[in-house]
Motif scaffolding. Structure first.
Motif, PDB file in Angstrom:
ATOM      1  N   LEU A  74       0.812  -1.216   0.000  1.00  0.00           N
ATOM      2  CA  LEU A  74       0.000   0.000   0.000  1.00  0.00           C
ATOM      3  C   LEU A  74       0.848   1.269   0.000  1.00  0.00           C
TER       4      LEU A  74
ATOM      5  N   PRO B 254       1.312   4.840  -2.537  1.00  0.00           N
ATOM      6  CA  PRO B 254      -0.019   4.528  -3.082  1.00  0.00           C
ATOM      7  C   PRO B 254      -0.198   4.934  -4.544  1.00  0.00           C
TER       8      PRO B 254
ATOM      9  N   TYR C  30      -2.794   3.213  -6.967  1.00  0.00           N
ATOM     10  CA  TYR C  30      -4.200   3.124  -6.583  1.00  0.00           C
ATOM     11  C   TYR C  30      -4.945   4.392  -6.997  1.00  0.00           C
ATOM     12  N   LYS C  31      -6.172   4.206  -7.439  1.00  0.00           N
ATOM     13  CA  LYS C  31      -6.996   5.345  -7.828  1.00  0.00           C
ATOM     14  C   LYS C  31      -7.486   6.078  -6.584  1.00  0.00           C
TER      15      LYS C  31
ATOM     16  N   TYR D 261      -7.693   6.636  -1.039  1.00  0.00           N
ATOM     17  CA  TYR D 261      -7.498   5.787  -2.208  1.00  0.00           C
ATOM     18  C   TYR D 261      -8.470   4.613  -2.196  1.00  0.00           C
TER      19      TYR D 261
ATOM     20  N   LEU E  12      -9.561   0.698  -2.925  1.00  0.00           N
ATOM     21  CA  LEU E  12      -8.887  -0.591  -2.774  1.00  0.00           C
ATOM     22  C   LEU E  12      -9.898  -1.700  -3.030  1.00  0.00           C
TER      23      LEU E  12
ATOM     24  N   GLN F 244      -6.945  -6.609  -3.887  1.00  0.00           N
ATOM     25  CA  GLN F 244      -5.775  -5.832  -3.470  1.00  0.00           C
ATOM     26  C   GLN F 244      -5.595  -5.862  -1.950  1.00  0.00           C
TER      27      GLN F 244
ATOM     28  N   PHE G  34      -7.369   4.250   2.851  1.00  0.00           N
ATOM     29  CA  PHE G  34      -7.984   3.565   1.719  1.00  0.00           C
ATOM     30  C   PHE G  34      -9.423   3.204   2.068  1.00  0.00           C
TER      31      PHE G  34
END
Length: 717
Positions: A73, A76, A79-80, A90, A92, A96, A259
């Motif tokens: 993680l 980051p 990650y979107k 973010y 997840l 993931q 996240f």
């Protein structure tokens, strides 16, 4: 009149909701339930450690000393971002998250010297804690480098269902709106205790680890995505505020991030079952170890029903929630005709109670029991009949109970005059002074199978079980204690008041025994010296070749000899035997581990191998070892846990519950540092066996579960 109940037969095993005390947060239903008669003993930390130990104590070697634990993680960048507008959060997926969990579990933990004393809790205002651990070394208060985790937070905080592995509630890490102008609205709790001293601050570990973790927020089916994201935004702000507090207001680094899980909980249940602790219905899945459940299993496995005399069994109260589990031995357990529950609130049964119960068993009553129900009698538990204030009725009731159980178990209906007269210790005589002749007015029936039971199977039932064992086998107190433990393989705990009571009424029990020969000398044999030094408890048999006990057990060599113990491993506490007792013990049968106090600073890791080699050498030679410290719950318990992990290949959490259950009424209390060292020991065990390292549970979860298990017994309530 005592109570007669009809207990239904064991229900079919199924997945059941756990008790409502698996979490430290207060949003759950229910309160922690203590197992009767268990207690947390006081463990003195000893003198303040020397400065050389404070600065650089020996610690478990780390596979990556001084390096940071890696995480999928961080950073980051892959990650979107979620749709939280003003702070970075973010997205997840479930896959993931599972990958991040697996990766973290395979990472070696930093060595103990890198995380202690920080994990003990070092509040700036707690002068007692600071003076003990760091003195003038303020640098030791800093957050350790290289420590990184993953904290799972459930939006809404209801952990009675839909609980992911290691999940906690928001209020366990976040404080409410602050009234102080210099504090942001969202910030982490200040979890380090402001006052007092403790090396067992397990309850603060989840919150402390949250400050050095990436935090993942999820919700259940009843929680909207908006609520999840709002909580994630608050946590992200708290992370930023905490970092500025540590590094200064101009710091822009974000070493930890927040996240949100984008997949639904139902999807996680289906595709990532290994992450699910409780399903959406609140049932345990068995995919994630639960400390409460596993302790109960180990307790019932250790005290599983066993026959102590013909047709009389001793064991725990049947528990439908664990029936059929693979760790329980149930193949040779019969269906019982009568169950006798020992309880602190029960009364002595009177003759009318026995008459009603016999009518019920013989079908001579209009009372109808449900199909498969078993008649149950209640009897006072251990410690309930207290010397020297017991009444004669209580003693009569105990003797009569033994007689009634014997007749039921052995198929004898006997209406003759009782042989347990309080006035005569000799054989019965007639009016001419000759031995009395009796007509054969006894008849035989099929013996009934009887279970004497209590919640744990080894405490409240001990008084009645010991009294009956003495009665049925015509054994004096000391022989009954040893034979029940050694020959019948029963682990049990009895109070010192039980010892005093049974010693006082021993002549009556033995005279009334069906095996009494009539000899007066049989009623009052000479008691051994070790019995006078025993408080009622034996050391705890953890493995067939290893006992765990306290300094009192260790300083009773006569008892050790009777138990077949031929080696003594003393952890931090030397023996004080009389000179004439040491002659039978060769020096190689004694091992003393010096300079290890229970202070949260002195390491024990470096002694693991030497201690386990000593235990193993004894086992190979057929010698049983007693491991002890002062109280028998911290230093010596740590060694026993390490041995169980080494011998049985168990993870630390399961080995902890294994030993905890077998320490009987005393709750083991390895402090934070010993617990952390045992988690490092698990890494070494994987390496030794050539297995890839994968922790079953992470540090914060383990500490939180231990705190929750101990909470019902805490003096602080």
């Amino acid at each position: 009149m005592a109570t007669i109940l009809a207990r239904p037969t064991t229900l079919p095993g199924r997945s059941t909701p756990p008790p409502g005390h698996l979490s430290l947060n207060t949003s759950q239903r229910g309160t922690p339930a203590a197992i009767p008669n268990k207690h947390i003993p006081h463990c003195s930390p000893g003198p303040r450690p020397a400065s050389r130990l404070i600065s650089s104590p020996t610690s478990p070697p780390s596979a990556t000393p001084g390096t940071e634990t890696t995480s999928l993680l961080y950073p980051p960048t892959g990650y979107k971002k979620a749709s939280v507008s003003d702070v970075p959060v973010y997205a997840l997926s479930g896959t993931q998250l599972a990958q991040a969990f697996d990766h973290l579990a395979s990472q070696p933990l930093p060595s103990a010297k890198h995380v202690f004393p920080w994990l003990h809790g070092l509040h700036a205002d707690n002068q007692l804690q600071l003076a003990f651990f760091i003195a003038r070394k303020k640098s030791l208060r800093r957050t350790p480098r290289g420590l990184r985790g993953i904290t799972i937070v459930k939006a809404g905080g209801d952990l009675t269902h839909s609980k992911l592995k290691g999940a906690i509630a928001p209020e366990e890490i976040l404080q409410g709106p602050s009234t102080l102008r210099d504090r942001p609205e969202e910030c982490f709790l200040e979890c380090d205790p402001r006052e007092g001293f403790s090396v067992r601050n397990f309850q603060i570990q989840a919150c402390k680890m949250a400050t050095v973790s990436d935090i993942v927020v999820y919700g259940d089916a009843g929680t909207s995505a908006g609520e999840v994201e709002r909580l994630a935004g608050k946590i992200s702000k708290a992370q930023r505020a905490w970092q500025r507090r540590l590094e200064g207001p101009n710091n822009t680094e974000r070493p930890y991030n927040t996240f949100v899980v984008t997949d639904s909980y139902s999807y996680l249940e289906t595709d990532h079952a290994d992450l699910i602790a409780l399903d959406s219905e609140g049932c345990m899945t068995s995919k994630v170890m639960d400390f409460f459940h596993w302790e109960r299993l180990e307790m019932c496995a250790m005290s599983a029903p066993a026959e102590i005399a013909s047709n009389v069994w001793l064991g725990p109260t049947p528990d439908p929630s664990i029936a059929g589990h693979e760790v329980l031995r149930t193949d040779d357990v019969p269906t019982f005709d009568i169950m006798i529950e020992a309880s602190d609130i029960a009364q002595i049964p009177d003759s009318r109670t026995y008459d009603v119960l016999e009518d019920l068993l013989e079908g001579r009553t209009q009372i109808e029991m449900a199909e498969g129900a078993v008649p149950q009698l209640e009897f006072p538990g251990s410690g309930a009949i207290m010397p020297p204030t017991w009444s004669q009725n209580e003693v009569d009731g105990l003797v009569e109970a033994c007689s009634w159980i014997y007749r039921q178990a052995n198929g004898v209906v006997d209406d003759r005059k009782r042989r347990d007269s309080k006035m005569s210790l000799g054989a019965e005589v007639d009016s001419d002074g000759d031995s009395a002749m009796h007509l054969d007015d006894s008849s035989e029936i099929d013996g009934r199978k009887i279970l004497i039971h209590c919640t744990d199977g080894y405490t409240e039932s001990s008084l009645l079980a010991l009294a009956y064992f003495m009665y049925a086998e015509c054994l004096p107190v000391h022989d009954a204690w040893l034979k029940l433990h050694m020959d019948k393989k029963r682990n049990f705990f009895a109070y010192s008041s039980d010892v005093a009571l049974l010693k006082a009424i021993q002549p009556r029990l033995l005279q009334a025994s069906p095996k009494h020969t009539g000899a007066i000398t049989q009623l009052c044999p000479l008691a051994p010296a070790w019995l006078e030094r025993m408080d009622g408890s034996l050391p705890s048999r953890i493995m067939p070749y290893m006992y765990l006990g306290n300094l009192g057990h260790a300083n009773n060599p006569g008892l050790l000899k009777e138990l077949g113990i031929g080696q003594v491993l003393s952890v931090g506490e030397p023996l004080s035997w009389e000179e004439n007792a040491t002659g039978e013990w060769l020096p190689e049968k004694m091992l003393f581990v010096d300079k290890v106090q229970d202070n949260g600073v002195d390491p024990l890791w470096s002694e693991f191998s030497r201690c386990l080699e000593f235990i193993d050498k004894g086992r190979r030679n057929g010698t049983v070892t007693l491991v002890h410290c002062r109280v028998g719950v911290s230093r010596s318990a740590t060694i026993c846990i390490a041995e169980v992990m080494n011998e049985l290949g168990l993870s630390f959490p399961r080995a902890y519950c294994f030993v905890r259950a077998r320490r009987l009424n005393v709750i083991i209390q390895p402090h934070l540092r010993f617990t952390y060292e045992l988690l490092k020991w698990e890494e070494l065990q994987c390496e030794k066996r050539g297995k890839p390292m994968k922790r079953e549970l992470e540090w914060a979860t383990i500490a939180r579960e231990i705190a929750a298990m101990n909470k019902p017994y805490s003096r602080q309530g």
